[in-house]
Motif scaffolding. Structure first.
Motif, PDB file in Angstrom:
ATOM      1  N   VAL A 280       6.324   1.667  -9.284  1.00 50.84           N
ATOM      2  CA  VAL A 280       6.870   0.413  -9.813  1.00 50.84           C
ATOM      3  C   VAL A 280       8.317   0.595 -10.270  1.00 50.84           C
ATOM      4  N   ARG A 281       8.643   1.776 -10.751  1.00 47.17           N
ATOM      5  CA  ARG A 281      10.024   2.039 -11.159  1.00 47.17           C
ATOM      6  C   ARG A 281      10.954   2.087  -9.939  1.00 47.17           C
ATOM      7  N   MET A 282      10.472   2.725  -8.874  1.00 43.87           N
ATOM      8  CA  MET A 282      11.258   2.764  -7.647  1.00 43.87           C
ATOM      9  C   MET A 282      11.468   1.361  -7.094  1.00 43.87           C
ATOM     10  N   PHE A 283      10.416   0.554  -7.131  1.00 46.00           N
ATOM     11  CA  PHE A 283      10.502  -0.796  -6.570  1.00 46.00           C
ATOM     12  C   PHE A 283      11.450  -1.658  -7.399  1.00 46.00           C
ATOM     13  N   LYS A 284      11.379  -1.535  -8.730  1.00 47.61           N
ATOM     14  CA  LYS A 284      12.289  -2.308  -9.569  1.00 47.61           C
ATOM     15  C   LYS A 284      13.746  -1.940  -9.257  1.00 47.61           C
ATOM     16  N   GLY A 285      13.999  -0.639  -9.094  1.00 40.97           N
ATOM     17  CA  GLY A 285      15.354  -0.221  -8.760  1.00 40.97           C
ATOM     18  C   GLY A 285      15.829  -0.807  -7.446  1.00 40.97           C
ATOM     19  N   ALA A 286      14.947  -0.842  -6.465  1.00 37.56           N
ATOM     20  CA  ALA A 286      15.319  -1.387  -5.161  1.00 37.56           C
ATOM     21  C   ALA A 286      15.591  -2.880  -5.246  1.00 37.56           C
ATOM     22  N   LEU A 287      14.790  -3.623  -6.030  1.00 33.80           N
ATOM     23  CA  LEU A 287      15.027  -5.058  -6.179  1.00 33.80           C
ATOM     24  C   LEU A 287      16.319  -5.316  -6.948  1.00 33.80           C
ATOM     25  N   SER A 288      16.594  -4.493  -7.944  1.00 30.77           N
ATOM     26  CA  SER A 288      17.838  -4.655  -8.694  1.00 30.77           C
ATOM     27  C   SER A 288      19.049  -4.489  -7.781  1.00 30.77           C
ATOM     28  N   ALA A 289      18.933  -3.575  -6.804  1.00 33.92           N
ATOM     29  CA  ALA A 289      20.024  -3.376  -5.844  1.00 33.92           C
ATOM     30  C   ALA A 289      20.238  -4.608  -4.982  1.00 33.92           C
ATOM     31  N   HIS A 290      19.216  -5.477  -4.895  1.00 38.00           N
ATOM     32  CA  HIS A 290      19.317  -6.733  -4.159  1.00 38.00           C
ATOM     33  C   HIS A 290      19.639  -7.896  -5.094  1.00 38.00           C
ATOM     34  N   ASP A 291      20.008  -7.579  -6.342  1.00 38.18           N
ATOM     35  CA  ASP A 291      20.322  -8.610  -7.339  1.00 38.18           C
ATOM     36  C   ASP A 291      19.143  -9.527  -7.626  1.00 38.18           C
ATOM     37  N   VAL A 292      17.933  -8.957  -7.564  1.00 34.69           N
ATOM     38  CA  VAL A 292      16.720  -9.698  -7.905  1.00 34.69           C
ATOM     39  C   VAL A 292      16.249  -9.226  -9.278  1.00 34.69           C
ATOM     40  N   ASP A 293      16.098 -10.152 -10.223  1.00 33.49           N
ATOM     41  CA  ASP A 293      15.595  -9.797 -11.546  1.00 33.49           C
ATOM     42  C   ASP A 293      14.124  -9.422 -11.443  1.00 33.49           C
ATOM     43  N   ALA A 294      13.774  -8.283 -11.987  1.00 35.48           N
ATOM     44  CA  ALA A 294      12.397  -7.797 -11.906  1.00 35.48           C
ATOM     45  C   ALA A 294      12.051  -7.039 -13.176  1.00 35.48           C
ATOM     46  N   GLU A 295      10.749  -6.956 -13.457  1.00 36.07           N
ATOM     47  CA  GLU A 295      10.249  -6.188 -14.601  1.00 36.07           C
ATOM     48  C   GLU A 295       8.978  -5.490 -14.157  1.00 36.07           C
TER      49      GLU A 295
ATOM     50  N   GLY B   5       0.814  -1.212   0.000  1.00 36.67           N
ATOM     51  CA  GLY B   5       0.000   0.000   0.000  1.00 36.67           C
ATOM     52  C   GLY B   5       0.842   1.254   0.000  1.00 36.67           C
ATOM     53  N   GLY B   6       0.185   2.385  -0.151  1.00 31.32           N
ATOM     54  CA  GLY B   6       0.890   3.655  -0.253  1.00 31.32           C
ATOM     55  C   GLY B   6       1.752   3.973   0.953  1.00 31.32           C
ATOM     56  N   THR B   7       1.262   3.638   2.147  1.00 35.87           N
ATOM     57  CA  THR B   7       2.043   3.906   3.357  1.00 35.87           C
ATOM     58  C   THR B   7       3.323   3.086   3.374  1.00 35.87           C
TER      59      THR B   7
ATOM     60  N   VAL C  90       2.279  -6.023  -6.470  1.00 35.28           N
ATOM     61  CA  VAL C  90       1.344  -4.976  -6.880  1.00 35.28           C
ATOM     62  C   VAL C  90       1.685  -3.741  -6.055  1.00 35.28           C
ATOM     63  N   ALA C  91       1.992  -2.646  -6.736  1.00 40.84           N
ATOM     64  CA  ALA C  91       2.439  -1.437  -6.044  1.00 40.84           C
ATOM     65  C   ALA C  91       1.393  -0.332  -6.148  1.00 40.84           C
ATOM     66  N   SER C  92       1.023   0.210  -4.997  1.00 39.36           N
ATOM     67  CA  SER C  92       0.193   1.417  -4.958  1.00 39.36           C
ATOM     68  C   SER C  92       1.073   2.641  -5.176  1.00 39.36           C
ATOM     69  N   ALA C  93       0.428   3.783  -5.360  1.00 44.94           N
ATOM     70  CA  ALA C  93       1.177   5.031  -5.457  1.00 44.94           C
ATOM     71  C   ALA C  93       1.859   5.317  -4.127  1.00 44.94           C
ATOM     72  N   MET C  94       3.029   5.909  -4.169  1.00 48.58           N
ATOM     73  CA  MET C  94       3.781   6.208  -2.958  1.00 48.58           C
ATOM     74  C   MET C  94       3.039   7.222  -2.089  1.00 48.58           C
ATOM     75  N   GLY C  95       2.890   6.893  -0.814  1.00 48.89           N
ATOM     76  CA  GLY C  95       2.283   7.817   0.136  1.00 48.89           C
ATOM     77  C   GLY C  95       0.908   8.281  -0.296  1.00 48.89           C
ATOM     78  N   ASN C  96       0.706   9.599  -0.321  1.00 52.60           N
ATOM     79  CA  ASN C  96      -0.580  10.194  -0.693  1.00 52.60           C
ATOM     80  C   ASN C  96      -0.559  10.769  -2.108  1.00 52.60           C
TER      81      ASN C  96
ATOM     82  N   SER D 276       8.236   6.219   1.437  1.00 53.43           N
ATOM     83  CA  SER D 276       9.563   6.857   1.417  1.00 53.43           C
ATOM     84  C   SER D 276      10.561   5.882   0.832  1.00 53.43           C
ATOM     85  N   GLY D 277      11.738   6.386   0.506  1.00 56.14           N
ATOM     86  CA  GLY D 277      12.773   5.513  -0.003  1.00 56.14           C
ATOM     87  C   GLY D 277      13.149   4.428   0.979  1.00 56.14           C
ATOM     88  N   GLU D 278      13.172   4.773   2.260  1.00 52.86           N
ATOM     89  CA  GLU D 278      13.509   3.787   3.285  1.00 52.86           C
ATOM     90  C   GLU D 278      12.464   2.670   3.340  1.00 52.86           C
ATOM     91  N   ARG D 279      11.200   3.018   3.182  1.00 51.10           N
ATOM     92  CA  ARG D 279      10.153   2.002   3.243  1.00 51.10           C
ATOM     93  C   ARG D 279      10.155   1.135   1.983  1.00 51.10           C
TER      94      ARG D 279
END
Length: 392
Positions: free
Chosen positions: A74-89, A8-10, A38-44, A14-17
């Protein structure tokens, strides 16, 4: 194990979350599980975008604008997973493999969505698909939406059509609570709750899972609500059990209705509780209740009506602002239950119009989030039942 996780958005506020969410997904992938996000919009973000549309935008423009929150997430989440060496699209409307398609009426095209979702599920062995919640696409390629709470709907829908084992809704509440922890002391997590119970709570203001999402849950799909600070996606939270059943049932017992009239109904706090408690103290089960501006009607089994009338009459005599109690015997009740009822415009009319057209007296119609109860004269019960069944 195949799971769909909705953040969810909450939980993406943030980047930390986002990093925390990505860490939990990476851990599940390392353990050998297939995960879709499934990613909601960040925050509000969505509310802020809507507030900024101060001009008269058409629906297509509004959908494109509000989609930017999920597109960013979804772009932020993909970047975060890539930093963990997880293949994502990431997948958003416009992607050639976008799964959720709506028809010309804005309703989900089940056949096309099922086909596309099955195809998407086939990629989960090699990558983590990250899907924008809330959004859909029509057959012409235009962005559409699934309505408020649509990210929950996206998640449970994908879970169903991907043949997932479980859908995990990650949010800012610790599952379903016994009460609002900001209001009552000692509120605790409810480990399990039925889909019917939760949907009724959702329609009465409990912001846990969007009611529209629950209609996609079937008995083979687990759904769990989890707090975003709980790092293990595979444990904890509240499990939602069961699935909605469409039932049309004619109660075998004759009922009687007892109507208490008086100004106290609207002017005296607690009057409904007092009358119900008086009946309960005599061991009388109330089958249904309806109320008006100056009256409350209780439906009880006809075998209990004499005792019930005496009890309620005593309450009338003891209360200056209650006027009288009247009784109608030989009432039949037909109940229609189904989780999809609130999402079907005109559902009540489709049930009661044929009965009215047949000149059958409708004594009462009582609705809830997932049911319609129709009270008719006992002698008309079979005809009314047949009309209701034909309407469905």
């Amino acid at each position: 194990m195949r799971i769909v996780v909705k953040f969810g958005g909450t939980s993406l506020g943030s980047g930390e979350r986002i990093e925390r969410a990505a860490t939990s997904v990476a851990r599940a992938v390392e353990q050998g599980h297939e995960v879709a996000i499934v990613a909601s919009a960040m925050g509000n973000t969505t509310d802020e975008l809507l507030d900024d549309i101060v001009y008269d935008a058409d629906e297509s423009d509004r959908a494109e604008i509000v989609s930017m929150g999920e597109r960013t997430a979804v772009r932020m989440f993909k970047g975060a997973l890539s930093a963990h060496d997880v293949d994502a699209e990431f997948y958003e409307p416009g992607h050639e493999d976008w799964p959720i398609i709506t028809d010309e009426f804005g309703e989900v095209d089940i056949d096309e969505t099922t086909r596309r979702t099955h195809a998407l599920a086939g990629t989960m062995r090699d990558e983590v698909p990250i899907v924008t919640g809330f959004l859909a696409e029509d057959h012409a390629g235009n962005v559409t939406t699934l309505g408020r709470g649509g990210s929950d709907t996206t998640a449970v829908m994908l879970g169903k059509y991907m043949d997932a084992d479980e859908v995990v809704i990650v949010t800012d509440v610790e599952g379903v609570m016994t009460g609002d922890p900001s209001v009552v002391e000692g509120a605790r997590n409810v480990g399990e709750i039925s889909v019917d119970e939760l949907r009724n709570l959702s329609f009465r203001g409990a912001e846990v899972v969007a009611p529209s999402a629950l209609s996609y849950k079937d008995s083979g799909l687990g759904v769990r609500v989890l707090h975003y600070q709980h790092d293990d996606l595979l444990t904890g939270g509240t499990t939602i059990q069961g699935e909605f059943q469409r039932l049309i049932d004619l109660q075998e017992d004759r009922l009687s209705c007892l109507t208490v009239a008086g100004r106290a109904v609207r002017n005296r706090p607690g009057i409904l509780s007092e009358l119900s408690t008086a009946l309960s103290d005599e061991g009388i089960n109330v089958e249904a209740v309806s109320s008006g501006m100056d009256s409350i009607t209780f439906y009880v089994r006809q075998a209990d009506v004499e005792t019930a009338e005496t009890v309620l009459h005593d309450c009338v005599v003891d209360t200056d602002t209650l006027s009288s109690v009247t009784v109608t015997d030989s009432v039949a009740v037909i109940r229609i239950t189904g989780g999809e009822l609130p999402d079907q415009p005109g559902a009540v009319n489709r049930v009661i119009d044929p009965i009215a057209d047949a000149r059958i007296n409708l004594i009462d119609v009582i609705t809830s989030a997932t049911s319609i109860s129709i009270m008719v004269p006992w002698d008309d019960r079979e005809q009314a039942l047949n009309l209701v069944q034909d309407a469905h």
